[in-house]
Design an enzyme around this catalytic site. Structure first.
Site, PDB file in Angstrom:
ATOM      1  N   GLY A   1       0.828  -1.216   0.000  1.00  0.00           N
ATOM      2  CA  GLY A   1       0.000   0.000   0.000  1.00  0.00           C
ATOM      3  C   GLY A   1       0.849   1.248   0.000  1.00  0.00           C
ATOM      4  O   GLY A   1       0.563   2.215   0.700  1.00  0.00           O
TER       5      GLY A   1
ATOM      6  N   SER B   1       1.723   3.074  -2.800  1.00  0.00           N
ATOM      7  CA  SER B   1       1.598   3.959  -3.966  1.00  0.00           C
ATOM      8  C   SER B   1       1.028   5.310  -3.576  1.00  0.00           C
ATOM      9  O   SER B   1       1.129   6.271  -4.331  1.00  0.00           O
ATOM     10  CB  SER B   1       0.737   3.296  -5.048  1.00  0.00           C
TER      11      SER B   1
ATOM     12  N   VAL C   1      -2.829  -7.819  -1.684  1.00  0.00           N
ATOM     13  CA  VAL C   1      -2.523  -8.467  -0.396  1.00  0.00           C
ATOM     14  C   VAL C   1      -3.531  -9.553  -0.019  1.00  0.00           C
ATOM     15  O   VAL C   1      -3.269 -10.345   0.880  1.00  0.00           O
ATOM     16  CB  VAL C   1      -2.423  -7.447   0.780  1.00  0.00           C
TER      17      VAL C   1
ATOM     18  N   ASN D   1       1.097  -2.524   5.404  1.00  0.00           N
ATOM     19  CA  ASN D   1       0.404  -1.238   5.554  1.00  0.00           C
ATOM     20  C   ASN D   1      -0.901  -1.139   4.755  1.00  0.00           C
ATOM     21  O   ASN D   1      -1.777  -0.360   5.120  1.00  0.00           O
ATOM     22  CB  ASN D   1       1.369  -0.118   5.139  1.00  0.00           C
TER      23      ASN D   1
ATOM     24  N   SER E   1      -4.200   1.248  13.661  1.00  0.00           N
ATOM     25  CA  SER E   1      -4.873   2.558  13.758  1.00  0.00           C
ATOM     26  C   SER E   1      -5.277   2.753  15.210  1.00  0.00           C
ATOM     27  O   SER E   1      -5.383   1.788  15.964  1.00  0.00           O
ATOM     28  CB  SER E   1      -6.119   2.559  12.869  1.00  0.00           C
TER      29      SER E   1
ATOM     30  N   TYR F   1     -13.844  -1.861   9.976  1.00  0.00           N
ATOM     31  CA  TYR F   1     -12.470  -1.345   9.964  1.00  0.00           C
ATOM     32  C   TYR F   1     -11.836  -1.465  11.361  1.00  0.00           C
ATOM     33  O   TYR F   1     -10.719  -1.975  11.519  1.00  0.00           O
ATOM     34  CB  TYR F   1     -12.493   0.110   9.500  1.00  0.00           C
TER      35      TYR F   1
HETATM   36  P1  NAP Z   1      -4.893   5.177   1.057  1.00  0.00           P
HETATM   37  O1  NAP Z   1      -4.396   6.555   0.884  1.00  0.00           O
HETATM   38  O2  NAP Z   1      -6.254   4.826   0.542  1.00  0.00           O
HETATM   39  O3  NAP Z   1      -3.826   4.182   0.364  1.00  0.00           O
HETATM   40  C1  NAP Z   1      -4.060   2.808   0.386  1.00  0.00           C
HETATM   41  C2  NAP Z   1      -2.899   2.094  -0.278  1.00  0.00           C
HETATM   42  O4  NAP Z   1      -3.111   0.687  -0.153  1.00  0.00           O
HETATM   43  C3  NAP Z   1      -2.787   2.378  -1.766  1.00  0.00           C
HETATM   44  O5  NAP Z   1      -1.432   2.342  -2.138  1.00  0.00           O
HETATM   45  C4  NAP Z   1      -3.541   1.206  -2.401  1.00  0.00           C
HETATM   46  O6  NAP Z   1      -3.085   0.999  -3.742  1.00  0.00           O
HETATM   47  C5  NAP Z   1      -3.132   0.084  -1.444  1.00  0.00           C
HETATM   48  N1  NAP Z   1      -4.064  -1.049  -1.396  1.00  0.00           N
HETATM   49  C6  NAP Z   1      -5.376  -1.040  -1.087  1.00  0.00           C
HETATM   50  N2  NAP Z   1      -5.877  -2.279  -1.170  1.00  0.00           N
HETATM   51  C7  NAP Z   1      -4.845  -3.098  -1.507  1.00  0.00           C
HETATM   52  C8  NAP Z   1      -4.724  -4.485  -1.760  1.00  0.00           C
HETATM   53  N3  NAP Z   1      -5.783  -5.314  -1.676  1.00  0.00           N
HETATM   54  N4  NAP Z   1      -3.518  -4.981  -2.085  1.00  0.00           N
HETATM   55  C9  NAP Z   1      -2.430  -4.162  -2.191  1.00  0.00           C
HETATM   56  N5  NAP Z   1      -2.492  -2.848  -1.979  1.00  0.00           N
HETATM   57  C10 NAP Z   1      -3.688  -2.324  -1.658  1.00  0.00           C
HETATM   58  O7  NAP Z   1      -4.889   4.721   2.577  1.00  0.00           O
HETATM   59  P2  NAP Z   1      -4.081   5.335   3.837  1.00  0.00           P
HETATM   60  O8  NAP Z   1      -4.932   6.353   4.460  1.00  0.00           O
HETATM   61  O9  NAP Z   1      -2.720   5.660   3.425  1.00  0.00           O
HETATM   62  O10 NAP Z   1      -4.060   4.049   4.801  1.00  0.00           O
HETATM   63  C11 NAP Z   1      -2.960   3.153   4.777  1.00  0.00           C
HETATM   64  C12 NAP Z   1      -2.926   2.404   6.090  1.00  0.00           C
HETATM   65  O11 NAP Z   1      -2.839   3.342   7.149  1.00  0.00           O
HETATM   66  C13 NAP Z   1      -4.160   1.552   6.334  1.00  0.00           C
HETATM   67  O12 NAP Z   1      -3.797   0.323   6.916  1.00  0.00           O
HETATM   68  C14 NAP Z   1      -4.961   2.374   7.317  1.00  0.00           C
HETATM   69  O13 NAP Z   1      -5.753   1.586   8.160  1.00  0.00           O
HETATM   70  C15 NAP Z   1      -3.853   3.061   8.094  1.00  0.00           C
HETATM   71  N6  NAP Z   1      -4.276   4.301   8.760  1.00  0.00           N
HETATM   72  C16 NAP Z   1      -4.506   5.448   8.043  1.00  0.00           C
HETATM   73  C17 NAP Z   1      -4.911   6.600   8.716  1.00  0.00           C
HETATM   74  C18 NAP Z   1      -5.146   7.901   7.991  1.00  0.00           C
HETATM   75  O14 NAP Z   1      -5.464   8.901   8.658  1.00  0.00           O
HETATM   76  N7  NAP Z   1      -4.988   7.956   6.692  1.00  0.00           N
HETATM   77  C19 NAP Z   1      -5.112   6.571  10.097  1.00  0.00           C
HETATM   78  C20 NAP Z   1      -4.898   5.374  10.785  1.00  0.00           C
HETATM   79  C21 NAP Z   1      -4.466   4.253  10.101  1.00  0.00           C
HETATM   80  P3  NAP Z   1      -3.993   0.227  -4.841  1.00  0.00           P
HETATM   81  O15 NAP Z   1      -5.384   0.768  -4.721  1.00  0.00           O
HETATM   82  O16 NAP Z   1      -3.334   0.506  -6.156  1.00  0.00           O
HETATM   83  O17 NAP Z   1      -3.923  -1.227  -4.483  1.00  0.00           O
END
Ligand code: NAP
Length: 260
Positions: free
Chosen positions: A15, A17, A66, A92, A144, A158
């Site tokens: 994740g 990208s 994944v 991630n 998270s 989630y």
């Molecule tokens: P995001 O901006 O939506 O990015 C998600 C990433 O995961 C993208 O690179 C996506 O690329 C990839 N992805 C999604 N499904 C996938 C799959 N089945 N296989 C491989 N890659 C996959 O999300 P984010 O906010 O950065 O969140 C990333 C992590 O941080 C998550 O685990 C989330 O729970 C955690 N988190 C985020 C926050 C926040 O505030 N943003 C807070 C707490 C925790 P593709 O779509 O090309 O696969």
């Protein structure tokens, strides 16, 4: 220098990208790691990797889902072929469609479980043979605050996966300790990702008002916590969590914030 031990290590970030994973990948690359940038969309993964190589770092993109073990196995093999092994896995990749219980379909529940929880298991399973060879293998899971510590309407599925990742971690770290592999988790609060920034400044300001430090986290903030847990210096820390949230979980009431 702390985390100097990361130089030359082969690091997989799922994740990566965009969002948090992209920040984690950047922090590791800046510290001299060789980073496999993983996502399902190859073009997006390659574009994120190119941003790193353009800065003079070592990185490349890889397409893998994944939720599929054969693809996770290919991902681990790609890191071995390109960078000589797997030293660090940052599990991630995650998704978070917001929908309340009454409207949630069983399929949506299953999708979130498959990506966030089963995806963590499958990425770890695929990398363990190579992490064992590393001698100081590291697994850093992005969980998270939502689930393990807090709740948010629309995120029952989630939150269940993010808490579930910690249950997985506490036994995985015991199984893998004898190989020198540590398993830890970073628990971000609200992080400024591309998705959040698109919602506008007013929205972000409102969210930041609930954080004692008065601002949202950056993806680099999460990357630095992951970097520490992956360092040689953190080699005696396993099965633990680091909350990176600017104090967001601490106020016991809105009044407590108002009195700051
Ligand atoms: P995001 O901006 O939506 O990015 C998600 C990433 O995961 C993208 O690179 C996506 O690329 C990839 N992805 C999604 N499904 C996938 C799959 N089945 N296989 C491989 N890659 C996959 O999300 P984010 O906010 O950065 O969140 C990333 C992590 O941080 C998550 O685990 C989330 O729970 C955690 N988190 C985020 C926050 C926040 O505030 N943003 C807070 C707490 C925790 P593709 O779509 O090309 O696969």
């Amino acid at each position: 220098m702390l985390a100097a031990s990361i130089k030359g290590k082969s690091v997989i970030v799922t994740g990566a990208s965009k969002g948090v994973g992209k920040g984690i990948a950047r922090v590791f690359a800046k510290h001299g790691a060789q980073v496999l940038v993983v996502g399902r969309d190859l073009k997006a993964a390659e574009a994120a990797a190119k941003e790193l190589t353009d800065m003079g770092h070592t990185a490349s993109g890889f397409s893998a889902d994944v939720t599929k073990l054969p693809e996770m196995e290919k991902m681990a093999k790609a890191a071995v072929d390109r960078y000589g092994g797997v030293d660090v896995l940052c599990a991630n990749a995650g998704m978070f469609p917001q929908v309340k219980i009454e409207e949630m379909s069983p399929e949506t529940w299953d999708d979130v479980m498959a990506t966030n929880l089963k995806g963590t298991f499958l990425s770890v399973k695929a990398c363990v043979p190579y992490l064992k060879k590393s001698g100081e293998g590291r697994i850093v899971i992005t969980s998270s605050i939502t689930g393990p510590v807090t709740g948010f309407p629309g995120w029952t599925h989630y939150g269940a996966t993010k808490a579930g990742q910690l249950g997985f971690m506490r036994t995985a770290c015991m199984e893998l300790a004898k190989y020198g592999i540590t398993v830890n988790a970073v628990l971000p609060g609200n992080v400024m990702t591309e998705g959040l920034i698109e919602l506008g400044e007013a929205y972000m300001k409102g969210m930041a008002a609930a954080v004692p430090m008065g601002k949202l986290g950056t993806v680099d903030d999460i990357g630095h916590a992951a970097l520490f847990l992956a360092s040689r210096e953190a080699g005696y820390i396993t099965g633990q969590t680091i909350i990176v949230d600017g104090g967001q979980i601490l106020p016991e009431s809105q009044d407590a914030m108002a009195q700051m």
